[in-house]
Design a protein around this motif. Structure first.
Motif, PDB file in Angstrom:
ATOM      1  N   VAL A 212       0.710   0.206  -2.026  1.00 14.58           N
ATOM      2  CA  VAL A 212       0.694   0.998  -3.264  1.00 14.58           C
ATOM      3  C   VAL A 212      -0.712   1.531  -3.546  1.00 14.58           C
ATOM      4  N   LEU A 213      -1.722   0.685  -3.417  1.00 16.75           N
ATOM      5  CA  LEU A 213      -3.097   1.141  -3.669  1.00 16.75           C
ATOM      6  C   LEU A 213      -3.527   2.193  -2.643  1.00 16.75           C
ATOM      7  N   GLY A 214      -3.097   2.022  -1.397  1.00 19.62           N
ATOM      8  CA  GLY A 214      -3.417   3.014  -0.373  1.00 19.62           C
ATOM      9  C   GLY A 214      -2.777   4.362  -0.673  1.00 19.62           C
ATOM     10  N   LEU A 215      -1.515   4.355  -1.072  1.00 18.06           N
ATOM     11  CA  LEU A 215      -0.818   5.607  -1.397  1.00 18.06           C
ATOM     12  C   LEU A 215      -1.406   6.280  -2.633  1.00 18.06           C
ATOM     13  N   VAL A 216      -1.590   5.499  -3.683  1.00 17.32           N
ATOM     14  CA  VAL A 216      -2.154   6.068  -4.920  1.00 17.32           C
ATOM     15  C   VAL A 216      -3.577   6.569  -4.673  1.00 17.32           C
ATOM     16  N   GLY A 217      -4.355   5.793  -3.929  1.00 19.62           N
ATOM     17  CA  GLY A 217      -5.720   6.211  -3.614  1.00 19.62           C
ATOM     18  C   GLY A 217      -5.756   7.495  -2.811  1.00 19.62           C
ATOM     19  N   LEU A 218      -4.839   7.644  -1.864  1.00 19.70           N
ATOM     20  CA  LEU A 218      -4.802   8.857  -1.051  1.00 19.70           C
ATOM     21  C   LEU A 218      -4.388  10.065  -1.878  1.00 19.70           C
ATOM     22  N   VAL A 219      -3.318   9.921  -2.651  1.00 19.84           N
ATOM     23  CA  VAL A 219      -2.817  11.054  -3.439  1.00 19.84           C
ATOM     24  C   VAL A 219      -3.838  11.476  -4.490  1.00 19.84           C
ATOM     25  N   LEU A 220      -4.361  10.528  -5.248  1.00 19.42           N
ATOM     26  CA  LEU A 220      -5.339  10.882  -6.277  1.00 19.42           C
ATOM     27  C   LEU A 220      -6.712  11.169  -5.676  1.00 19.42           C
ATOM     28  N   GLY A 221      -6.947  10.697  -4.468  1.00 18.63           N
ATOM     29  CA  GLY A 221      -8.205  10.991  -3.787  1.00 18.63           C
ATOM     30  C   GLY A 221      -8.328  12.445  -3.399  1.00 18.63           C
ATOM     31  N   LEU A 222      -7.217  13.146  -3.308  1.00 15.90           N
ATOM     32  CA  LEU A 222      -7.239  14.564  -2.970  1.00 15.90           C
ATOM     33  C   LEU A 222      -7.576  15.451  -4.170  1.00 15.90           C
TER      34      LEU A 222
ATOM     35  N   SER B 217       1.101  -3.955   5.320  1.00 17.84           N
ATOM     36  CA  SER B 217      -0.316  -4.328   5.343  1.00 17.84           C
ATOM     37  C   SER B 217      -1.126  -3.314   6.144  1.00 17.84           C
ATOM     38  N   TRP B 218      -0.656  -2.985   7.339  1.00 21.53           N
ATOM     39  CA  TRP B 218      -1.381  -2.019   8.176  1.00 21.53           C
ATOM     40  C   TRP B 218      -1.402  -0.630   7.546  1.00 21.53           C
ATOM     41  N   THR B 219      -0.305  -0.241   6.914  1.00 21.25           N
ATOM     42  CA  THR B 219      -0.270   1.064   6.261  1.00 21.25           C
ATOM     43  C   THR B 219      -1.287   1.129   5.128  1.00 21.25           C
ATOM     44  N   GLY B 220      -1.384   0.073   4.330  1.00 27.78           N
ATOM     45  CA  GLY B 220      -2.382   0.024   3.259  1.00 27.78           C
ATOM     46  C   GLY B 220      -3.793   0.094   3.800  1.00 27.78           C
ATOM     47  N   ILE B 221      -4.062  -0.640   4.889  1.00 22.89           N
ATOM     48  CA  ILE B 221      -5.394  -0.617   5.499  1.00 22.89           C
ATOM     49  C   ILE B 221      -5.725   0.776   6.012  1.00 22.89           C
ATOM     50  N   VAL B 222      -4.783   1.369   6.741  1.00 24.09           N
ATOM     51  CA  VAL B 222      -5.025   2.692   7.334  1.00 24.09           C
ATOM     52  C   VAL B 222      -5.207   3.752   6.255  1.00 24.09           C
ATOM     53  N   LEU B 223      -4.382   3.734   5.210  1.00 24.16           N
ATOM     54  CA  LEU B 223      -4.523   4.720   4.135  1.00 24.16           C
ATOM     55  C   LEU B 223      -5.846   4.552   3.395  1.00 24.16           C
ATOM     56  N   GLY B 224      -6.260   3.314   3.167  1.00 22.00           N
ATOM     57  CA  GLY B 224      -7.557   3.076   2.522  1.00 22.00           C
ATOM     58  C   GLY B 224      -8.706   3.600   3.369  1.00 22.00           C
ATOM     59  N   ILE B 225      -8.661   3.349   4.668  1.00 19.94           N
ATOM     60  CA  ILE B 225      -9.727   3.813   5.563  1.00 19.94           C
ATOM     61  C   ILE B 225      -9.723   5.331   5.682  1.00 19.94           C
ATOM     62  N   ILE B 226      -8.542   5.935   5.814  1.00 21.43           N
ATOM     63  CA  ILE B 226      -8.456   7.395   5.930  1.00 21.43           C
ATOM     64  C   ILE B 226      -9.025   8.064   4.686  1.00 21.43           C
ATOM     65  N   THR B 227      -8.659   7.582   3.524  1.00 23.48           N
ATOM     66  CA  THR B 227      -9.161   8.180   2.282  1.00 23.48           C
ATOM     67  C   THR B 227     -10.662   7.990   2.160  1.00 23.48           C
ATOM     68  N   PHE B 228     -11.142   6.814   2.514  1.00 27.11           N
ATOM     69  CA  PHE B 228     -12.576   6.529   2.472  1.00 27.11           C
ATOM     70  C   PHE B 228     -13.344   7.490   3.384  1.00 27.11           C
TER      71      PHE B 228
ATOM     72  N   TYR C 112     -12.277  10.372   4.591  1.00 24.64           N
ATOM     73  CA  TYR C 112     -12.089  11.742   4.122  1.00 24.64           C
ATOM     74  C   TYR C 112     -13.083  12.100   3.016  1.00 24.64           C
ATOM     75  N   LYS C 113     -13.176  11.229   2.006  1.00 28.33           N
ATOM     76  CA  LYS C 113     -14.051  11.550   0.869  1.00 28.33           C
ATOM     77  C   LYS C 113     -15.528  11.557   1.257  1.00 28.33           C
ATOM     78  N   PHE C 114     -15.971  10.540   1.985  1.00 23.55           N
ATOM     79  CA  PHE C 114     -17.375  10.498   2.369  1.00 23.55           C
ATOM     80  C   PHE C 114     -17.679  11.518   3.456  1.00 23.55           C
ATOM     81  N   GLY C 115     -16.759  11.721   4.380  1.00 24.52           N
ATOM     82  CA  GLY C 115     -16.955  12.700   5.440  1.00 24.52           C
ATOM     83  C   GLY C 115     -17.073  14.116   4.904  1.00 24.52           C
ATOM     84  N   PHE C 116     -16.286  14.432   3.890  1.00 24.73           N
ATOM     85  CA  PHE C 116     -16.355  15.756   3.289  1.00 24.73           C
ATOM     86  C   PHE C 116     -17.753  16.035   2.742  1.00 24.73           C
ATOM     87  N   TRP C 117     -18.303  15.088   2.016  1.00 18.24           N
ATOM     88  CA  TRP C 117     -19.623  15.310   1.417  1.00 18.24           C
ATOM     89  C   TRP C 117     -20.734  15.287   2.459  1.00 18.24           C
ATOM     90  N   ILE C 118     -20.557  14.544   3.521  1.00 26.01           N
ATOM     91  CA  ILE C 118     -21.534  14.567   4.616  1.00 26.01           C
ATOM     92  C   ILE C 118     -21.523  15.937   5.273  1.00 26.01           C
TER      93      ILE C 118
END
Length: 91
Positions: free
Chosen positions: A20-30, A62-73, A75-81
């Motif tokens: 849930v945190l991975g999905l919400v973080g990804l959607v609102l992270g955009l 568990s793996w989906t939450g980990i992967v979504l958290g890492i992808i969003t992380f 994405y956000k930092f990579g964009f600004w770099i």
């Protein structure tokens, strides 16, 4: 009988929380500017997913939450770099 009761009581709470945190973080992270407020959600998705794996909870969630958290992380930092690199080279 006791072992069956203990097995039933152990749920997938950490795995579901990671998903849930991975999905919400990804959607609102955009969403511009709002996405950075979700930084704790990205980190918690990774942590809860790892704890869920360690406790033997649902591997898929568990793996989906980990992967979504890492992808969003990333994405956000990579964009600004990339923005910083682009701004420094376009002189």
């Amino acid at each position: 009988m006791e072992n069956q009761m203990e097995a039933r009581q152990q749920g997938n709470g950490m795995a579901v929380s990671a998903l849930v945190l991975g999905l919400v973080g990804l959607v609102l992270g955009l969403v511009p500017f709002l996405g950075w407020f979700m930084l704790p959600a990205w980190i918690l998705a990774i942590v809860f997913g790892a704890v869920g794996l360690k406790k033997g909870q649902s591997k898929g969630m568990s793996w989906t939450g980990i992967v979504l958290g890492i992808i969003t992380f990333i994405y956000k930092f990579g964009f600004w770099i990339l923005v910083a690199i682009g701004a420094s080279t376009s002189t």
